[in-house]
Design a protein around this motif. Structure first.
Motif, PDB file in Angstrom:
ATOM      1  N   LEU B  21       0.866  -1.176   0.000  1.00 37.69           N
ATOM      2  CA  LEU B  21       0.000   0.000   0.000  1.00 37.69           C
ATOM      3  C   LEU B  21       0.900   1.222   0.000  1.00 37.69           C
ATOM      4  N   GLU B  22       0.659   2.099  -0.976  1.00 39.16           N
ATOM      5  CA  GLU B  22       1.519   3.261  -1.126  1.00 39.16           C
ATOM      6  C   GLU B  22       0.799   4.536  -0.711  1.00 39.16           C
ATOM      7  N   CYS B  23       1.554   5.444  -0.118  1.00 40.10           N
ATOM      8  CA  CYS B  23       1.015   6.728   0.310  1.00 40.10           C
ATOM      9  C   CYS B  23       2.007   7.822  -0.069  1.00 40.10           C
ATOM     10  N   VAL B  24       1.477   8.890  -0.645  1.00 36.40           N
ATOM     11  CA  VAL B  24       2.329  10.012  -1.045  1.00 36.40           C
ATOM     12  C   VAL B  24       1.712  11.313  -0.540  1.00 36.40           C
ATOM     13  N   GLN B  25       2.556  12.169   0.050  1.00 37.34           N
ATOM     14  CA  GLN B  25       2.091  13.491   0.471  1.00 37.34           C
ATOM     15  C   GLN B  25       2.936  14.550  -0.217  1.00 37.34           C
ATOM     16  N   ASP B  26       2.307  15.685  -0.482  1.00 41.48           N
ATOM     17  CA  ASP B  26       2.973  16.696  -1.307  1.00 41.48           C
ATOM     18  C   ASP B  26       3.359  17.949  -0.530  1.00 41.48           C
ATOM     19  N   MET B  27       3.398  17.857   0.798  1.00 44.14           N
ATOM     20  CA  MET B  27       3.658  19.063   1.584  1.00 44.14           C
ATOM     21  C   MET B  27       4.964  19.004   2.376  1.00 44.14           C
ATOM     22  N   ASP B  28       5.836  18.085   2.019  1.00 40.20           N
ATOM     23  CA  ASP B  28       7.142  18.030   2.667  1.00 40.20           C
ATOM     24  C   ASP B  28       7.030  17.777   4.173  1.00 40.20           C
ATOM     25  N   HIS B  29       6.014  17.023   4.562  1.00 37.58           N
ATOM     26  CA  HIS B  29       5.818  16.717   5.973  1.00 37.58           C
ATOM     27  C   HIS B  29       6.846  15.707   6.462  1.00 37.58           C
ATOM     28  N   GLU B  30       7.291  15.923   7.708  1.00 39.90           N
ATOM     29  CA  GLU B  30       8.294  15.025   8.263  1.00 39.90           C
ATOM     30  C   GLU B  30       7.680  13.694   8.716  1.00 39.90           C
ATOM     31  N   ASN B  31       6.548  13.774   9.370  1.00 36.47           N
ATOM     32  CA  ASN B  31       5.938  12.577   9.951  1.00 36.47           C
ATOM     33  C   ASN B  31       4.902  11.966   9.017  1.00 36.47           C
ATOM     34  N   MET B  32       4.894  10.654   8.972  1.00 41.07           N
ATOM     35  CA  MET B  32       3.844   9.942   8.235  1.00 41.07           C
ATOM     36  C   MET B  32       3.378   8.744   9.052  1.00 41.07           C
ATOM     37  N   PHE B  33       2.121   8.368   8.857  1.00 39.13           N
ATOM     38  CA  PHE B  33       1.478   7.367   9.705  1.00 39.13           C
ATOM     39  C   PHE B  33       0.655   6.392   8.847  1.00 39.13           C
ATOM     40  N   TRP B  34       0.577   5.154   9.316  1.00 35.87           N
ATOM     41  CA  TRP B  34      -0.376   4.196   8.771  1.00 35.87           C
ATOM     42  C   TRP B  34      -1.287   3.720   9.894  1.00 35.87           C
ATOM     43  N   TYR B  35      -2.613   3.828   9.638  1.00 36.89           N
ATOM     44  CA  TYR B  35      -3.630   3.358  10.558  1.00 36.89           C
ATOM     45  C   TYR B  35      -4.495   2.322   9.852  1.00 36.89           C
ATOM     46  N   ARG B  36      -5.169   1.518  10.642  1.00 35.98           N
ATOM     47  CA  ARG B  36      -6.263   0.747  10.097  1.00 35.98           C
ATOM     48  C   ARG B  36      -7.521   1.097  10.880  1.00 35.98           C
ATOM     49  N   GLN B  37      -8.635   1.126  10.167  1.00 35.86           N
ATOM     50  CA  GLN B  37      -9.913   1.477  10.769  1.00 35.86           C
ATOM     51  C   GLN B  37     -10.835   0.271  10.696  1.00 35.86           C
ATOM     52  N   ASP B  38     -11.318  -0.153  11.846  1.00 38.90           N
ATOM     53  CA  ASP B  38     -12.242  -1.280  11.924  1.00 38.90           C
ATOM     54  C   ASP B  38     -13.467  -0.879  12.726  1.00 38.90           C
ATOM     55  N   PRO B  39     -14.633  -1.400  12.374  1.00 43.42           N
ATOM     56  CA  PRO B  39     -15.867  -1.030  13.085  1.00 43.42           C
ATOM     57  C   PRO B  39     -15.736  -1.296  14.582  1.00 43.42           C
ATOM     58  N   GLY B  40     -16.147  -0.311  15.373  1.00 48.19           N
ATOM     59  CA  GLY B  40     -16.120  -0.467  16.819  1.00 48.19           C
ATOM     60  C   GLY B  40     -14.748  -0.270  17.450  1.00 48.19           C
ATOM     61  N   LEU B  41     -13.726  -0.119  16.630  1.00 53.98           N
ATOM     62  CA  LEU B  41     -12.360   0.017  17.177  1.00 53.98           C
ATOM     63  C   LEU B  41     -11.724   1.350  16.818  1.00 53.98           C
ATOM     64  N   GLY B  42     -12.322   2.097  15.946  1.00 56.71           N
ATOM     65  CA  GLY B  42     -11.741   3.373  15.557  1.00 56.71           C
ATOM     66  C   GLY B  42     -10.493   3.188  14.720  1.00 56.71           C
ATOM     67  N   LEU B  43      -9.591   4.145  14.816  1.00 55.16           N
ATOM     68  CA  LEU B  43      -8.339   4.091  14.078  1.00 55.16           C
ATOM     69  C   LEU B  43      -7.232   3.599  15.005  1.00 55.16           C
ATOM     70  N   ARG B  44      -6.510   2.608  14.562  1.00 57.18           N
ATOM     71  CA  ARG B  44      -5.396   2.079  15.345  1.00 57.18           C
ATOM     72  C   ARG B  44      -4.102   2.231  14.560  1.00 57.18           C
ATOM     73  N   LEU B  45      -3.079   2.691  15.241  1.00 59.63           N
ATOM     74  CA  LEU B  45      -1.813   2.987  14.589  1.00 59.63           C
ATOM     75  C   LEU B  45      -1.014   1.718  14.352  1.00 59.63           C
ATOM     76  N   ILE B  46      -0.569   1.538  13.097  1.00 64.07           N
ATOM     77  CA  ILE B  46       0.235   0.369  12.753  1.00 64.07           C
ATOM     78  C   ILE B  46       1.731   0.728  12.855  1.00 64.07           C
ATOM     79  N   TYR B  47       2.122   1.752  12.118  1.00 61.17           N
ATOM     80  CA  TYR B  47       3.505   2.237  12.126  1.00 61.17           C
ATOM     81  C   TYR B  47       3.498   3.733  11.897  1.00 61.17           C
TER      82      TYR B  47
END
Lengths: 112, 117
Positions: B21-47
């Motif tokens: 899964l690829e993610c690209v941002q165009d604002m020169d941000h230092e931090n990037m995150f991957w979450y998964r969203q599941d019903p009843g659990l909200g967003l959980r941070l993977i890396y």
């Protein structure tokens, strides 16, 4: 262990009325709180935030209230509009961490 | 406006496949995150990644790895996909330029809905 809890999975409100979305947290280290709004097929977008040094922050129709002693925050939307229909996520963070903790979300439906 | 894009909106994969899964941002941000969203659990941070070639595990890193070779791109890799990895995956980025650190807003991509059969 869910440190941020949104106990109401859904809320339905009439257009023009107030919507109140609630959020509770367990970690007393949290000192910054945010609300994100998510439409279907889109990522969450930032809505409003509050620092723990405040108990209220207002931005137009949106107001967030923080009760630190109760570890509770709420988002008020007045007046509610059909375009506000979305899933709202409460999130919390603290200075010693780079990530945020999210609640499970509340689906708000504003009926015309 | 900040733009965070994700390579696919929908993916269907088979158990055991390697998934990128690829993610690209165009604002020169230092931090990037991957979450998964599941019903009843909200967003959980993977890396998450502080900066290029830097990464840290989130709450649920098992079964995932990440790569950040360029500042604008953060990849999530499922080494051997399993059915319990069926989920919505959300990428986010954040600047540190404002000096507020953890209080800076995270900007999210539209999400990738992954189905593992």
């Amino acid at each position: 262990d869910q440190q941020v809890k949104q106990n109401s999975p859904s809320l339905s409100v009439q257009e023009g009325r107030i919507s109140i979305l609630n959020c509770d947290y367990t970690n007393s280290m949290f000192d910054y709180f945010l609300w994100y709004k998510k439409y279907p097929a889109e990522g969450p977008t930032f809505l409003i935030s509050i620092s723990s040094i405040k108990d209220k922050n207002e931005d137009g129709r949106f107001t967030v209230f923080l009760n630190k002693s109760a570890k509770h925050l709420s988002l008020h939307i007045v007046p509610s509009q059909p375009g506000d229909s979305a899933v709202y996520f409460c999130a919390a963070s603290w200075y010693n961490n780079n990530d945020m903790r999210f609640g499970a979300g509340t689906r708000l439906t504003v009926k015309p | 406006d900040v733009k965070v894009t994700q390579s696919s909106r929908y993916l269907v994969k088979r158990t055991g496949e390697k998934v990128f899964l690829e993610c690209v941002q165009d604002m020169d941000h230092e931090n990037m995150f991957w979450y998964r969203q599941d019903p009843g659990l909200g967003l959980r941070l993977i890396y998450f990644s502080y900066d290029v070639k830097m990464k840290e595990k989130g709450d649920i890193p098992e079964g995932y790895s990440v790569s950040r070779e360029k500042k604008e791109r953060f990849s999530l890799i499922l080494e051997s996909a399993s059915t319990n990895q069926t989920s919505m995956y959300l990428c986010a980025s954040r600047t540190l330029a404002g000096g507020q650190g953890y209080q800076e807003t995270q900007y999210f991509g539209p999400g990738t809905r992954l189905l593992v059969l």
